[in-house]
Write an enzyme that holds these catalytic residues in place. Structure first.
Site, PDB file in Angstrom:
ATOM      1  N   VAL A 285       0.723  -1.212   0.303  1.00  9.60           N
ATOM      2  CA  VAL A 285       0.015  -0.062   0.145  1.00  9.60           C
ATOM      3  C   VAL A 285       0.844   1.293  -0.017  1.00  9.60           C
ATOM      4  CG1 VAL A 285      -1.635   1.335   1.351  1.00  9.60           C
ATOM      5  CG2 VAL A 285      -1.962  -0.961   1.033  1.00  9.60           C
ATOM      6  N   ASP A 332      -2.152  25.149 -42.493  1.00 11.81           N
ATOM      7  CA  ASP A 332      -2.635  25.625 -43.620  1.00 11.81           C
ATOM      8  C   ASP A 332      -2.415  27.134 -43.544  1.00 11.81           C
ATOM      9  OD1 ASP A 332      -4.034  25.773 -45.919  1.00 11.81           O
ATOM     10  OD2 ASP A 332      -5.939  24.993 -45.373  1.00 11.81           O
ATOM     11  N   ASP A 624      -8.225  16.875 -45.925  1.00 13.89           N
ATOM     12  CA  ASP A 624      -7.322  16.854 -44.653  1.00 13.89           C
ATOM     13  C   ASP A 624      -7.459  15.808 -43.718  1.00 13.89           C
ATOM     14  OD1 ASP A 624      -5.965  19.103 -45.735  1.00 13.89           O
ATOM     15  OD2 ASP A 624      -7.758  20.391 -44.828  1.00 13.89           O
ATOM     16  N   GLU A 689       6.722   6.545   4.039  1.00 11.70           N
ATOM     17  CA  GLU A 689       5.664   5.483   4.406  1.00 11.70           C
ATOM     18  C   GLU A 689       6.502   4.173   4.355  1.00 11.70           C
ATOM     19  OE1 GLU A 689       2.753   6.119   1.514  1.00 11.70           O
ATOM     20  OE2 GLU A 689       1.885   7.822   2.336  1.00 11.70           O
TER      21      GLU A 689
END
Length: 907
Positions: A285, A332, A624, A689
């Site tokens: 965990v 474009d 396109d 932890e």
């Protein structure tokens, strides 16, 4: 025995009609109904089809086997096993949300093909059994003879056999001007779309009438080929998706391996099986970042919302991050770099050039403007219609007349007009008759040969000599070289009956009034956006269906090409092999690709991607769609774009503005940086932890477990979530758009991040948290191996829990910047982070001091001494990281100073 019919793919549609009819087993009178029905069975309906049907349940189910989903399922099971059903339900909700996003993304290609189908008409007029009848468009077959008139949408690819039409090919080639197609024309080698005898499915007839024999239907047509290109391949995962997938597998493997490996270690160290199992679950965990995926998802969603407010609608969450790694933009021209709004800049009258700003004081310029505006059908906004409308060129002429103080009212113009000779794409001119006056406008090469006189500087009609014609031609060439579009305007005064007798009789013996030069100007923000893209190390190519010199001039005006104009036409691109194209794109020069085809645009995209580039490709037409689909980021135009382009694209620009693409790239870089920030924030807590469990195991149980599994879950899915989300909304660091694009292979989680997370923030936090735990035990008089009273043990684990939370506060401030100091972005500038920290502290206080939560999480109230001990933790964690970043900045500055001397030494 049935006749053998040539397959559509084998038909040479450009051969003479007599040979074509022989190959198709047809006649100018069309097919018989029975034969047409048989061919429909052979060739299938005239409609676009998907290459492969996808079963959506299987697509949806596949989303739950992704590594992040599997890892979250493990976290949900652990949360449920830890008696936290609410957390388990929340994690499952996140799994479902992400599966839904991915599922919608995979179905975009199918919707693009469905949008292409909308371009095919419902019915067509066909010769069947010698009569002209109307049949459903899907029932057309090769060999059918169809009739095409003005306003029709063409149902299939066909070869004209009589008549002439003007066809709008913009859906296929992106050009706005109609193209003339005629039956009686000689075969000229060149691209198929430019063949003057062919018409194509999905295009529209704007003028004329003709008959044609159908050569290809369905997926064998040009639009069908585009549909096939759009379906080719599949959407690839973004760099972030690939990196997170790899990282999560690594994290999962490390977590499970550590838990399983330390299980026997715990037993051998003297722990019972129950304690060893508890230890292993806690280790897993502690290593699993349960909040990682939801935090990434919500951060990307925030990026999507921010882009939408600035004019870019992103349809896939991960695309926000992909934008940040863009190395090439293929754009474009019309409407993206330019305003898509024609604007008159110069007038040429009687041998003299006038700028529009000062032309209003000249009588001849005003006469020219009135004549040009009279020869129009468009209307400005408010002139009988609220929004206005018409051809952009004609709107520019109406605005010119208004600017020179001689406005032409659309209603009075139309009521006074007696004859209209509409624009003819073949002759490239248009004429109107008002009483005894004929006004003509069009291309100079079309109008000038019809002129015999010109309006001289005294206002008299003088003979148009060869020297004057040369002068006019020189002016036209000069304007064209600067990217301007030139119209010649002429008039004729004669008897109304003569002017109404027909176009050929009316359009002769004209008097040249002058030339009008106009331009579709670049958008105001585009030059700055191009400069910003260049500073960010992004190359910009122009891919357009327009004329090369015009596109090159616009590109030069906005800063594309760095002063060098390299133009490659579609024909030149077709003659290049892949090696030549790779060499062209690999030299670092920005290029204008003119007269591009769908295949050409797709080739450019794939060539760039094969070189390792992340490509953003813009487009607005049906042609396109393949390139938009296969680019890393397909960018469609929201205003001028077709539904097909919008469906195929990943991002839609609501303002059609190139500058919005650059803003999106900046937002993507910021989102990527922020993902790294909260990954750093989450990973930094793994060390404090994990260390308590290592102490517990390595001491053989002599040191009690400093942290419980439920307390870890309270940290991972409770206290750290809101600050992590707030880091996802962090403002950009200074210099974000002044650094080169990161490599697509550069991971979100790399060695530098892990060093900072585990080696600096993690180690400092672990030392402080462990010190707090042992300080509580020392004050209670504990000795190794001694049994602790339950209240003392609860207070000691609570101190560990609170110590990790206190270190989280310091880590949150430290994680706000990756390079710069905290002062450079403002200590209190992220109000969401301040709110998240406030919630974190309130939640922690509730877990520690509220009796119902004390019972759930095995906590005990902390006194004033413990709180004073915890108070400096945030400052110590942040201070250590600030020193580390300052050291890194100094190293970077020293490396930069040494670089020039190294170069000079080698030169």
């Amino acid at each position: 025995m049935a006749q053998t019919i040539t397959a559509p793919a084998e038909v040479d549609e450009r051969q003479p009609p007599t040979e074509l009819f022989r190959h198709l087993r047809s006649t100018p009178g069309g097919l018989r109904s029975r034969e047409a029905a048989r061919r429909l069975t052979v060739y299938g309906p005239n409609e676009l089809s998907r290459r492969q049907a996808r079963i959506w349940p299987r697509q949806l189910l596949a989303q739950f086997t992704q590594p992040l989903a599997v890892l979250l399922m493990v976290a949900a099971v652990l949360a449920w096993a830890g008696h936290s059903p609410a957390l388990a339900v929340a994690v499952v909700a996140v799994i479902l949300l992400n599966a839904g996003f991915a599922f919608v993304q995979e179905r975009q290609a199918e919707r693009a093909v469905e949008a292409l189908a909308a371009f095919l008409p419902l019915s067509a007029r066909v010769m069947r059994d010698g009569e002209l009848v109307e049949v459903p468009g899907r029932d057309l077959v090769p060999g059918d003879v169809i009739e095409i008139t003005e306003g029709d949408r063409i149902c299939a690819d066909a070869r004209l056999i009589d008549g002439s039409v003007a066809v709008d090919l913009s859906t296929l080639n992106g050009e706005s001007l109609p193209a003339v197609r005629t039956a009686d024309t000689e075969h000229v080698p060149g691209p198929l779309l430019e063949a003057r005898e062919l018409v194509f499915s999905g295009t529209s007839c704007t003028a004329g009438q003709a008959r044609a024999v159908v050569t290809h239907t369905g997926m064998h047509t040009e639009i069908g080929r585009i549909a096939a290109l759009s379906q080719r391949g599949h959407t690839e995962a973004s760099p972030l998706e690939r990196q997170v997938r790899r990282a999560t597998w690594i994290i999962a493997a490390v977590a499970v391996t550590a838990g399983v490996a330390f299980l026997p270690i715990g037993v051998l160290a003297g722990l019972g099986w129950a304690a060893a199992i508890t230890f292993s679950i806690g280790l897993i965990v502690a290593n699993v970042p349960e909040g990682l995926l939801p935090t990434i998802t919500l951060a990307l969603a925030a990026g999507v919302r921010a882009l939408a407010r600035s004019g870019a609608v992103v349809k896939r969450l991960s695309a926000v991050e992909t934008l940040g790694s863009t190395t090439v933009i293929c754009t474009d021209k019309t409407g993206t770099l330019t305003e898509n709004r024609m604007h008159v800049t110069h007038l040429w009258v009687a041998g003299r050039e006038w700028a529009v700003a000062v032309a209003g004081r000249d009588r001849l310029c005003r006469e020219l403007a009135v004549a040009a505006a009279t020869c129009t059908t468009a209307r400005l906004p408010g002139d009988g219609v609220s929004a206005g409308g018409g051809d952009p060129t004609e709107l520019a002429l109406l605005r010119l007349a208004a600017a020179l103080g001689v406005p032409v009212s659309g209603s009075s113009r139309d009521s006074a007009r007696t004859v209209l000779y509409a624009f003819d794409p073949r002759s490239k001119r248009m004429s109107t008759v008002t009483g005894g006056h004929l006004h003509v406008k069009g291309a100079s090469e079309s109008v000038l040969p019809l002129c015999t006189r010109f309006l001289d500087d005294s206002g008299r009609f003088s003979a148009l000599t060869d020297s004057i014609r040369d002068e006019v031609a020189a002016a036209v060439d000069g304007y064209a070289r600067t990217g301007l579009r030139v119209l010649a305007v002429a008039q004729r005064i004669a008897e109304p009956d003569l002017l109404a007798a027909g176009r050929e009789a009316a359009e002769k013996d004209l008097t040249l009034l002058g030339l009008v030069a106009m331009v579709d100007p670049p958008r105001e923000a585009v030059p700055a956006a191009v400069a910003a893209a260049h500073r960010a190390g992004i190359r910009v190519h122009v891919i357009t269906g327009d004329y090369g010199p015009t596109a090159a001039e616009i590109a030069a005006q906005v800063g594309i090409g760095d002063g060098r104009r390299r133009v490659v036409t579609g024909a030149e691109l077709e003659q290049m092999d892949d090696a030549d194209l790779d060499h062209l794109l690999g030299d670092g020069q920005e290029i204008v690709f003119a007269r591009s085809s769908p295949e050409g645009k797709l080739r450019i995209c794939e060539a760039l991607r094969s070189q390792g580039h992340i490509v953003a490709m813009t487009g607005d037409g049906v042609n396109d769609a393949p390139a938009l689909r296969h680019a890393d980021i397909g960018v469609a135009m929201g205003r001028s774009g077709t539904d097909v382009a919008r469906e195929a694209a990943t991002m839609v620009l609501t303002d059609d503005n190139f500058a919005t693409i650059v803003r999106a790239v900046e937002a993507g870089r910021r989102v990527y940086d922020n993902v790294r920030k909260f990954v750093l924030y989450i990973f930094a807590h793994a060390v404090p932890e994990v260390v308590p469990f290592l102490i517990f195991a390595l001491s053989g149980g002599a040191v009690p477990l400093p942290l419980t599994v439920l307390q870890i879950l309270a940290i991972d899915l409770g206290t750290e979530t809101l600050p992590a989300l707030a880091l996802g909304r962090e403002r950009a660091e200074p210099g974000l758009m002044s650094r080169p694009p990161r490599s697509p292979k550069a991971g979100v989680i790399d060695g530098r991040l892990l060093l900072r997370a585990w080696g600096v923030l993690g180690v400092v936090s672990a030392v402080l948290v462990t010190a707090g735990f042992f300080w509580v035990l020392w004050r209670a008089g504990w000795e190794p191996g001694a049994t602790l009273p339950g209240e003392v043990y609860a207070q000691a684990t609570t101190m560990t829990f609170a110590g990790i939370v206190a270190c989280q506060v310091g880590t949150a401030f430290a994680a706000r910047t990756d390079h710069a100091s905290l002062r450079s972005v403002g200590v209190f500038s992220n109000r969401l982070l301040l709110g998240g920290i406030a919630f974190e502290l309130v939640f922690t206080a509730a877990v520690i001091y509220l009796p119902p939560l004390q019972a759930v999480f095995d906590t005990a109230a902390l006194g004033g001494a413990e709180l004073l001990f915890l108070a400096p933790f945030p400052l110590l964690v942040w201070g250590a990281d600030e020193i580390f970043r300052a050291w890194r900045r100094r190293r970077g500055a020293d490396a930069t100073k040494e670089a020039p001397s190294c170069e000079s030494a080698t030169s």
